[in-house]
Design a protein around this motif. Structure first.
Motif, PDB file in Angstrom:
ATOM      1  N   CYS A 146       0.777   2.667   3.433  1.00  0.00           N
ATOM      2  CA  CYS A 146      -0.671   2.728   3.631  1.00  0.00           C
ATOM      3  C   CYS A 146      -1.157   1.602   4.521  1.00  0.00           C
ATOM      4  O   CYS A 146      -0.497   0.565   4.682  1.00  0.00           O
ATOM      5  CB  CYS A 146      -1.404   2.621   2.287  1.00  0.00           C
ATOM      6  N   THR A 147      -2.330   1.795   5.122  1.00  0.00           N
ATOM      7  CA  THR A 147      -3.056   0.706   5.755  1.00  0.00           C
ATOM      8  C   THR A 147      -3.879   0.004   4.682  1.00  0.00           C
ATOM      9  O   THR A 147      -4.150   0.558   3.616  1.00  0.00           O
ATOM     10  CB  THR A 147      -3.987   1.233   6.862  1.00  0.00           C
ATOM     11  N   CYS A 152      -3.042   6.633   3.897  1.00  0.00           N
ATOM     12  CA  CYS A 152      -1.668   6.580   3.392  1.00  0.00           C
ATOM     13  C   CYS A 152      -0.859   7.786   3.849  1.00  0.00           C
ATOM     14  O   CYS A 152      -1.394   8.833   4.204  1.00  0.00           O
ATOM     15  CB  CYS A 152      -1.650   6.532   1.868  1.00  0.00           C
ATOM     16  N   ASP A 184      -1.693  -0.833  16.939  1.00  0.00           N
ATOM     17  CA  ASP A 184      -0.953  -0.640  15.687  1.00  0.00           C
ATOM     18  C   ASP A 184      -0.665  -1.950  14.979  1.00  0.00           C
ATOM     19  O   ASP A 184      -0.241  -1.963  13.817  1.00  0.00           O
ATOM     20  CB  ASP A 184       0.371   0.097  15.952  1.00  0.00           C
ATOM     21  N   TRP A 187      -2.004  -5.286   9.230  1.00  0.00           N
ATOM     22  CA  TRP A 187      -1.431  -5.325   7.899  1.00  0.00           C
ATOM     23  C   TRP A 187      -1.382  -3.918   7.280  1.00  0.00           C
ATOM     24  O   TRP A 187      -2.348  -3.169   7.352  1.00  0.00           O
ATOM     25  CB  TRP A 187      -2.242  -6.252   6.996  1.00  0.00           C
ATOM     26  N   TYR A 188      -0.229  -3.619   6.686  1.00  0.00           N
ATOM     27  CA  TYR A 188       0.004  -2.377   5.951  1.00  0.00           C
ATOM     28  C   TYR A 188       0.551  -2.766   4.581  1.00  0.00           C
ATOM     29  O   TYR A 188       0.714  -3.956   4.278  1.00  0.00           O
ATOM     30  CB  TYR A 188       1.007  -1.489   6.684  1.00  0.00           C
TER      31      TYR A 188
END
Length: 365
Positions: A146-147, A152, A184, A187-188
């Motif tokens: 997910c971001t 997600c 891109d 944080w994920y």
């Protein structure tokens, strides 16, 4: 009184979550290092950020011990809190917050530090890639990728742009981000039903790698280019010394050849005089003047004596063995000194030429 405090908590918590975003729960093993990202709105970029700890926001206190550090990246509107060598006692509720007048925007998360290995984990919280390339993250114990703000993709069939997930055996979720773009970067997190694990993805401009591959004469890595540059620098520094050495060697050879030719010329004068049967100093002087351009004397001592010739040839003063009246050294004595043989005036012209050739070879050696 309690109802008032609860209402204040709900109000401040609700307002905070609209401006600050982070994960809700992180589980980490003891002695590990964990980084928590806190995303904020652009309007808070110039305000101080901090982490506090406590079950109730208004009663929480600043985290100020040496194992916790805060870094604010205003260009990306995110600040990170890094806890090193986590201890079980570090478990609890934390708050990402921005210092403001009146109230501080905030978001909470729960940190769980365990003795055993965490079920949800990644090998590294940071991964890097280049524009147009791919990166792969292995999330152990995860079901979704997910971001931070909520979009997600996972095993349940949901999708995320240019992102693919697959089972990599066991409970490992393989996440691939392909055709990377600069936007891109960010944080994920990997997640399961209980917790999340933040991951930072950094996308670098393609120019940083293609500048080393467009020209085949360069190494494909900055390290290879640096190593080649050092070699070129070393060779460039050695080149003047190499040229100077070659010039000096050529000059030395030339000088040695001139010296050898000079000695041979003088020997030729002396041997020719002996072969013709004339050891007159005046004739010897004339031959030397033609071959060597030696300066003549004046007056009575204008003759070039074989004694002087011997001194020119050997650097040693010849003992006087000739006629006592004119104090000359006969050329046959010089011949004997140079060759070790007495001059045989009865030798044929061919034998004398051979003798001369033998002397020349000795001088050349």
């Amino acid at each position: 009184m309690m109802e008032t405090l609860l209402l204040m908590f709900l109000l401040t918590h609700a307002s905070g979550t609209q401006a600050i975003h982070t994960v809700s729960k992180i589980c980490v093993q003891k002695q590990q290092t964990i980084t928590v990202p806190c995303l904020y709105d652009q309007k808070y970029a110039n305000y101080p950020k901090y982490m506090s700890r406590g079950g109730v926001r208004i009663f929480s206190g600043y985290v100020s011990h040496s194992r916790m550090s805060i870094v604010d990246n205003q260009a990306e509107n995110v600040f990170t809190a890094t806890l090193r060598a986590a201890e079980v006692s570090d478990s609890g509720t934390y708050w990402c917050a921005v210092t403001m007048s009146g109230y501080d925007p905030h978001a909470y998360l729960y940190l769980d530090v365990t003795e055993a290995e965490a079920r949800l984990r990644v090998s590294s919280q940071t991964v890097s890639g280049y524009e147009g390339g791919n990166v792969t993250i292995l999330c152990h114990g995860a079901s979704h990728w997910c971001t931070i703000r909520g979009a997600c993709v996972g095993r349940d069939g949901r999708s995320l742009e240019r992102t693919a997930v697959s089972d990599d055996g066991g409970d490992v979720l393989r996440v691939t981000l392909w055709q990377l773009q600069k936007e891109d970067s960010g944080w994920y997190y990997c997640s399961n039903e209980n917790s999340q694990m933040p991951v930072r993805v950094t996308v670098t401009e393609a120019l940083n790698i293609t500048q080393f591959t467009t020209n085949p004469s360069y190494s494909t890595t900055p390290l290879g280019e640096d190593r080649q540059f050092r070699w070129l620098l070393l060779l460039g520094a050695m080149l003047p010394f190499t040229v100077c050495g070659a010039v000096m060697l050529i000059k030395a050879r030339h000088k040695r050849r001139e010296c050898r030719d000079s000695v041979c010329a003088v020997l030729h004068v002396c041997v020719s005089a002996e072969q013709s049967g004339s050891a007159e100093s005046s004739n010897l002087h004339e031959g030397m003047e033609k071959k060597q351009q030696l300066p003549k004397g004046t007056g009575k001592n204008s003759e070039v004596m074989c004694e002087n010739l011997y001194e020119i040839m050997t650097g040693i003063k010849q003992n006087t063995r000739g006629n006592w009246k004119n104090n000359e050294v006969a050329c046959e004595d010089l011949y004997e000194t140079m060759t070790g043989f007495k001059q045989n005036n009865q030798l044929t012209a061919t034998d004398k030429q051979k003798t001369y050739a033998s002397i020349v070879r000795k001088v050349k050696k």
